[in-house]
Enzyme design. Structure first.
Site, PDB file in Angstrom:
ATOM      1  N   ALA A  63     -33.440 -15.181 -82.440  1.00  0.00           N
ATOM      2  CA  ALA A  63     -33.464 -14.479 -83.723  1.00  0.00           C
ATOM      3  C   ALA A  63     -34.906 -14.119 -84.044  1.00  0.00           C
ATOM      4  O   ALA A  63     -35.833 -14.707 -83.488  1.00  0.00           O
ATOM      5  CB  ALA A  63     -32.910 -15.404 -84.804  1.00  0.00           C
ATOM      6  N   GLY A 102     -30.639 -17.425 -80.428  1.00  0.00           N
ATOM      7  CA  GLY A 102     -29.680 -16.345 -80.627  1.00  0.00           C
ATOM      8  C   GLY A 102     -29.537 -15.485 -79.379  1.00  0.00           C
ATOM      9  O   GLY A 102     -28.480 -14.903 -79.133  1.00  0.00           O
ATOM     10  N   GLU A 105     -27.192 -17.225 -77.266  1.00  0.00           N
ATOM     11  CA  GLU A 105     -25.870 -17.124 -77.916  1.00  0.00           C
ATOM     12  C   GLU A 105     -25.231 -15.760 -77.634  1.00  0.00           C
ATOM     13  O   GLU A 105     -24.020 -15.656 -77.478  1.00  0.00           O
ATOM     14  CB  GLU A 105     -26.002 -17.373 -79.418  1.00  0.00           C
ATOM     15  N   GLU A 125     -33.466 -24.118 -81.342  1.00  0.00           N
ATOM     16  CA  GLU A 125     -33.456 -24.036 -82.808  1.00  0.00           C
ATOM     17  C   GLU A 125     -33.884 -25.329 -83.487  1.00  0.00           C
ATOM     18  O   GLU A 125     -34.510 -25.308 -84.550  1.00  0.00           O
ATOM     19  CB  GLU A 125     -32.054 -23.654 -83.303  1.00  0.00           C
TER      20      GLU A 125
HETATM   21  N1  CAA Z   1     -39.161 -14.177 -83.597  1.00  0.00           N
HETATM   22  C1  CAA Z   1     -40.246 -13.479 -83.940  1.00  0.00           C
HETATM   23  N2  CAA Z   1     -41.391 -13.475 -83.221  1.00  0.00           N
HETATM   24  C2  CAA Z   1     -41.412 -14.220 -82.094  1.00  0.00           C
HETATM   25  C3  CAA Z   1     -40.300 -14.985 -81.690  1.00  0.00           C
HETATM   26  C4  CAA Z   1     -39.125 -14.937 -82.475  1.00  0.00           C
HETATM   27  N3  CAA Z   1     -38.031 -15.594 -82.125  1.00  0.00           N
HETATM   28  N4  CAA Z   1     -40.636 -15.622 -80.543  1.00  0.00           N
HETATM   29  C5  CAA Z   1     -41.889 -15.283 -80.245  1.00  0.00           C
HETATM   30  N5  CAA Z   1     -42.366 -14.429 -81.181  1.00  0.00           N
HETATM   31  C6  CAA Z   1     -43.687 -13.794 -81.196  1.00  0.00           C
HETATM   32  C7  CAA Z   1     -44.825 -14.787 -81.291  1.00  0.00           C
HETATM   33  O1  CAA Z   1     -45.116 -15.134 -82.620  1.00  0.00           O
HETATM   34  C8  CAA Z   1     -45.963 -14.032 -80.618  1.00  0.00           C
HETATM   35  O2  CAA Z   1     -46.419 -13.103 -81.569  1.00  0.00           O
HETATM   36  P1  CAA Z   1     -47.966 -12.681 -81.597  1.00  0.00           P
HETATM   37  O3  CAA Z   1     -48.255 -12.085 -80.258  1.00  0.00           O
HETATM   38  O4  CAA Z   1     -48.060 -11.743 -82.739  1.00  0.00           O
HETATM   39  O5  CAA Z   1     -48.710 -13.964 -81.831  1.00  0.00           O
HETATM   40  C9  CAA Z   1     -45.250 -13.248 -79.520  1.00  0.00           C
HETATM   41  O6  CAA Z   1     -43.865 -13.202 -79.914  1.00  0.00           O
HETATM   42  C10 CAA Z   1     -45.345 -13.859 -78.139  1.00  0.00           C
HETATM   43  O7  CAA Z   1     -44.948 -15.225 -78.225  1.00  0.00           O
HETATM   44  P2  CAA Z   1     -45.750 -16.397 -77.460  1.00  0.00           P
HETATM   45  O8  CAA Z   1     -47.202 -16.247 -77.686  1.00  0.00           O
HETATM   46  O9  CAA Z   1     -45.111 -17.683 -77.829  1.00  0.00           O
HETATM   47  O10 CAA Z   1     -45.432 -16.000 -75.938  1.00  0.00           O
HETATM   48  P3  CAA Z   1     -45.029 -16.912 -74.716  1.00  0.00           P
HETATM   49  O11 CAA Z   1     -44.802 -15.997 -73.586  1.00  0.00           O
HETATM   50  O12 CAA Z   1     -45.976 -18.049 -74.578  1.00  0.00           O
HETATM   51  O13 CAA Z   1     -43.617 -17.566 -75.092  1.00  0.00           O
HETATM   52  C11 CAA Z   1     -41.365 -17.650 -75.879  1.00  0.00           C
HETATM   53  C12 CAA Z   1     -42.489 -16.779 -75.283  1.00  0.00           C
HETATM   54  C13 CAA Z   1     -40.933 -18.721 -74.852  1.00  0.00           C
HETATM   55  C14 CAA Z   1     -40.217 -16.739 -76.164  1.00  0.00           C
HETATM   56  C15 CAA Z   1     -41.870 -18.358 -77.152  1.00  0.00           C
HETATM   57  O14 CAA Z   1     -42.444 -17.390 -78.005  1.00  0.00           O
HETATM   58  C16 CAA Z   1     -40.801 -19.055 -77.944  1.00  0.00           C
HETATM   59  O15 CAA Z   1     -40.453 -20.184 -77.630  1.00  0.00           O
HETATM   60  N6  CAA Z   1     -40.282 -18.402 -78.998  1.00  0.00           N
HETATM   61  C17 CAA Z   1     -39.326 -18.980 -79.897  1.00  0.00           C
HETATM   62  C18 CAA Z   1     -37.980 -18.948 -79.305  1.00  0.00           C
HETATM   63  C19 CAA Z   1     -36.998 -19.532 -80.264  1.00  0.00           C
HETATM   64  O16 CAA Z   1     -37.225 -20.538 -80.892  1.00  0.00           O
HETATM   65  N7  CAA Z   1     -35.841 -18.872 -80.348  1.00  0.00           N
HETATM   66  C20 CAA Z   1     -34.813 -19.291 -81.216  1.00  0.00           C
HETATM   67  C21 CAA Z   1     -34.991 -18.575 -82.497  1.00  0.00           C
HETATM   68  S1  CAA Z   1     -33.904 -19.197 -83.717  1.00  0.00           S
HETATM   69  C22 CAA Z   1     -32.416 -18.503 -83.412  1.00  0.00           C
HETATM   70  O17 CAA Z   1     -32.248 -17.780 -82.500  1.00  0.00           O
HETATM   71  C23 CAA Z   1     -31.405 -18.919 -84.420  1.00  0.00           C
HETATM   72  C24 CAA Z   1     -30.049 -18.431 -84.268  1.00  0.00           C
HETATM   73  O18 CAA Z   1     -29.193 -19.143 -83.859  1.00  0.00           O
HETATM   74  C25 CAA Z   1     -29.693 -17.101 -84.724  1.00  0.00           C
END
Ligand code: CAA
Ligand code: NAI
Length: 701
Positions: A63, A102, A105, A125
């Site tokens: 998400a 998500g 999912e 999450e």
């Molecule tokens: N939403 C918005 N922005 C996000 C994001 C997300 N889910 N995930 C990453 N970003 C952004 C970061 O803030 C970063 O932004 P900036 O460049 O402006 O700083 C950019 O994307 C790159 O992220 P990283 O620097 O972390 O890059 P990475 O390659 O080291 O890692 C990643 C990539 C593994 C995807 C890591 O960013 C990560 O773990 N992200 C979170 C993933 C997550 O928690 N997903 C679940 C979301 S909750 C959900 O999905 C709920 C649901 O059930 C609906």
């Protein structure tokens, strides 16, 4: 037509490509685009199968976290996923990079999942204080059973493609080069072979065994008492997975949504998401754009004591060549033995192979008592005694032997980095790199920038932090930089409360109840009561006469109670016990000190203890900001989260202050000032923010 999701035709197969850099997060436009493109493909008679994939570096990483806490914008993700699930044509997710939250999912809502080698899936999450709220808690157990689903969702850990295949989370690993090729090949086969649709919602085999039984869930709840102390969403995750096992799919989804909503509304979600973004912002330091990093291949560490050995290990494990310098052969042998011991413990814990350890010790690590050995290294971290004269002597020797362009770093906890720099012929190459103990474990690295430190040297400090797997935070020069300076202030309030009537054990209990892993007196016993004593002696000469001074800790020191290492400190330690027991002797010492000053002890509730502790922390943090020692509130949050055990779900002291309300914090400070006006002078920045009706977050921008 939405640009972030496009539909491509490949003969009778439609590819729906999510193209929303950097990580294809599922913001409103992506959800809308997915829904529309899917509808288009489903209603097109020429399309016989649909592939969903991500453009560029990854499938959908989840998400869009920035949308949480804002009013929901339709279509919701569960609604989009329901359409995929219900689609009468095969829908195939082609995964590469990371399919998370998500994003995973979405994949679970497809009829099949094919992944490129190297792809990872996960439901992280829990790390953001929420739960998979778009079917993840309902579909995962239907594929792998409740126990494994709980492991995956409660840990939030990523699962590599191979493991995902063996668990049954995905259907195939493809050797194709791109997710498009992999998806098209899978779809072709499904069409040609007339593979029936496999909707995860209809699968029951994996969950039947646990239906009507609570063992798996009882065990998970019991485990959470230890692993998820203070946390909210893990408990809701267990409830949601139990609902998957007990309820029909549609009812389970409804239950999941309710539980998800409870998590979204909890302050823990706000705290954890703030921590997530702060970690990513903290390395973006204004003024460093374009600053070239200097190459780092080899490093020197001067001093092989507690910190020097830990720093050497951290560097060795990152692949640097390390030379340790000690003052004599005996100390050098001790320093090298400590490095060996730490690496051996890693081998025992399975983190390092015996072969790699041997290679590191013989090929990458060496030691000397002669500074000339450092003539060719790229960086040196000094970790000798905390004494300005000793450190100045070391810096003079480094200055004499290091090659041009080498970085001279000090691990000092408190001393003036500018004064050290001034003693060299190359002040622009001097920087503070403040590691935390144990240095091979703790994630924080304060990067202390002096008046003359060159931007490339700062940029190289950040690059080193990243290479060592640490989080670098920029700090300015002052006594204690960001973390120890703030610590010194709130630590004093603890001593005052004890002298005024709280027992050290009540204080520790209250601080742990807030979520810190240890109480301040337990920390003192771990670090050594002598360390605090030395710090106080260093400050004797400059201590303001108006400052209240509590002598209890000095009495402990004089009684030889140095903490864990001497078997007694604030707590009493029997052989092999590291938790310690309350000790009436300490309570006696406290009572005597109170009596000496004629203090009538009063009682403190845990909440009163926490409020004073945090108010002191926040007030000093505001001063640190005001003086520019920390660049932004988020730098302070990351420092306290990674170096001082501040509970992550509160987001850090600045985020916590915003959530409580700055006016409330200021009111507390002013009421405490009635007892001790010197200790509780409100920071100007805090007063200004309250007057302007603003918060710390406004300064993060
Ligand atoms: N939403 C918005 N922005 C996000 C994001 C997300 N889910 N995930 C990453 N970003 C952004 C970061 O803030 C970063 O932004 P900036 O460049 O402006 O700083 C950019 O994307 C790159 O992220 P990283 O620097 O972390 O890059 P990475 O390659 O080291 O890692 C990643 C990539 C593994 C995807 C890591 O960013 C990560 O773990 N992200 C979170 C993933 C997550 O928690 N997903 C679940 C979301 S909750 C959900 O999905 C709920 C649901 O059930 C609906
Ligand atoms: P320590 O006493 O364990 O180790 C210091 C080492 O330096 C000793 O092995 C000593 O032999 C060596 N040494 C002294 N003078 C030397 C010289 N001239 N040349 C070469 N080696 C010399 O001390 P510790 O705890 O490792 O602290 C080192 C530095 O790290 C201090 O500045 C301290 O403030 C800082 N620090 C300590 C932390 C801690 O928790 N112990 C945390 C963060 C920083």
């Amino acid at each position: 037509m939405s640009e972030v999701v496009r539909l491509e035709r490949h003969g009778d197969i439609a590819a729906i490509v999510v193209d929303n850099p950097p990580v294809n997060a599922l913001g409103q436009a992506v959800r809308q685009g997915l829904k529309e493109r899917l509808n288009e493909a489903a209603n097109d008679d020429a399309v016989r199968a649909i592939v969903i994939l991500g453009a560029e570096r990854t499938f959908i990483a989840g998400a869009d976290i920035r949308e949480f806490g804002k009013p929901p914008q339709p279509p919701s993700l569960p609604e989009v996923i329901e359409d995929m699930d219900a689609c009468p044509k095969p829908v195939i997710a082609a995964l590469h990079g990371t399919a998370l939250g998500g994003g995973f999912e979405v994949a679970l809502g497809c009829h099949y999942r094919v992944a490129l080698d190297g792809a990872k899936v996960g439901l992280p999450e829990v790390k953001l204080g929420i739960l998979p709220g778009a079917g993840g808690t309902q579909r995962t157990p239907r594929l792998i059973g409740a126990a494994k689903a709980l492991d995956m969702i409660l840990s939030g850990d990523f699962v590599a493609a191979e493991k995902a295949l063996s668990l049954g989370l995905i259907d195939e690993i493809s050797k194709a080069e791109t997710p498009l090729e992999a998806g098209l090949a899978f779809a072709r086969k499904a069409i040609d072979e007339g593979t029936p649709l496999r909707r995860v919602r209809d699968l029951e085999d994996e969950i039947l065994a646990d239906r009507g039984k609570s063992d798996v869930f009882d065990a998970a709840r019991e485990k959470l008492k230890k692993t998820a102390r203070g946390l909210f969403s893990p408990h809701k995750i267990v409830d949601a997975v139990q609902a998957a096992v007990e309820l029909p799919f549609d009812d389970g989804i409804k239950r999941e949504r309710e539980l998800f909503q409870e998590c979204v509304e909890s302050p823990q979600r706000a705290g954890l998401i703030h921590a997530f973004f702060s970690e990513r912002q903290v390395g973006k330091v204004p003024g460093l754009k374009g600053a070239a990093r200097r190459p780092l291949i080899s490093a020197g560490v001067v001093g092989g004591g507690t910190m020097g050995a830990g720093i050497a290990v951290s560097m060795l494990l990152s692949g640097l060549q390390v030379i340790m310098i000690e003052r004599d052969e005996e100390s050098l042998a001790r320093g090298k033995a400590t490095v060996d011991k730490i690496l051996e413990a890693s081998v025992k814990r399975g983190k390092l192979t015996a072969g790699s350890k041997a290679a590191v010790m013989t090929e990458s690590f060496s030691g000397s008592t002669d500074y000339a050995a450092l003539s060719d290294v790229d960086i040196v971290v000094e970790a000798v005694f905390e004494d300005m004269e000793v450190k100045k002597g070391v810096f003079a020797q480094l200055d004499a032997v290091l090659k041009a362009g080498a970085i001279l770093a000090t691990n000092t906890s408190y001393l003036d980095v500018d004064a050290l720099a001034a003693g060299t012929s190359r002040p622009s190459d001097v920087i503070g790199l403040h590691f935390f103990s144990p240095a091979h474990v703790m994630k924080l690295l304060e990067i202390v920038v002096g008046d003359q430190t060159a931007p490339e040297v700062v940029a190289t400090g950040f690059a080193l932090a990243k290479r060592l797997g640490k989080v670098g935070v920029r700090a300015g020069v002052c006594d204690g930089f960001i973390g120890n300076r703030i610590l010194a202030t709130y630590r004093k309030q603890i001593d005052y409360m004890v002298e005024d009537g709280a027992s050290p054990y009540e204080v520790d209990d209250a601080i742990r109840a807030f979520g810190f892993p240890m109480g301040p007196f337990q920390v003192s016993d771990l670090a050594g009561v002598d360390i605090g004593w030395m710090t106080r002696r260093r400050l004797d000469a400059t201590r303001d006469p108006r400052e209240r001074y509590v002598e209890v800790a000095d009495r402990l020191y004089e009684a030889g109670r140095m903490g864990q290492k001497s078997g007694a400190g604030w707590y009493l330690y029997s052989e092999g016990d590291r938790r310690g027991a309350k000790d009436p002797v300490v309570e006696n010492i406290v009572a005597q000190e109170r009596a000496k000053k004629g203090i009538e002890p009063k009682s403190f509730t845990p909440e009163q203890i926490q409020r004073r502790y945090l108010a002191a922390m926040i007030n000093e943090a505001a001063r640190v900001l005001e003086e520019g020692i920390a660049l932004r509130p988020l730098d302070i949050d990351v420092t306290l989260l990674y170096g001082y055990g501040f509970p992550r779900w509160h987001g850090g002291p600045m985020k916590y202050a915003d959530m409580v309300g700055l006016d409330q914090i200021l009111t507390d400070i002013r009421s405490y000032a009635e007892e001790d006006a010197f200790a509780w002078q409100p920071a100007k920045l805090l007063v200004d923010l309250v007057e302007r009706g603003e918060n710390f977050e406004s300064l993060n921008k």
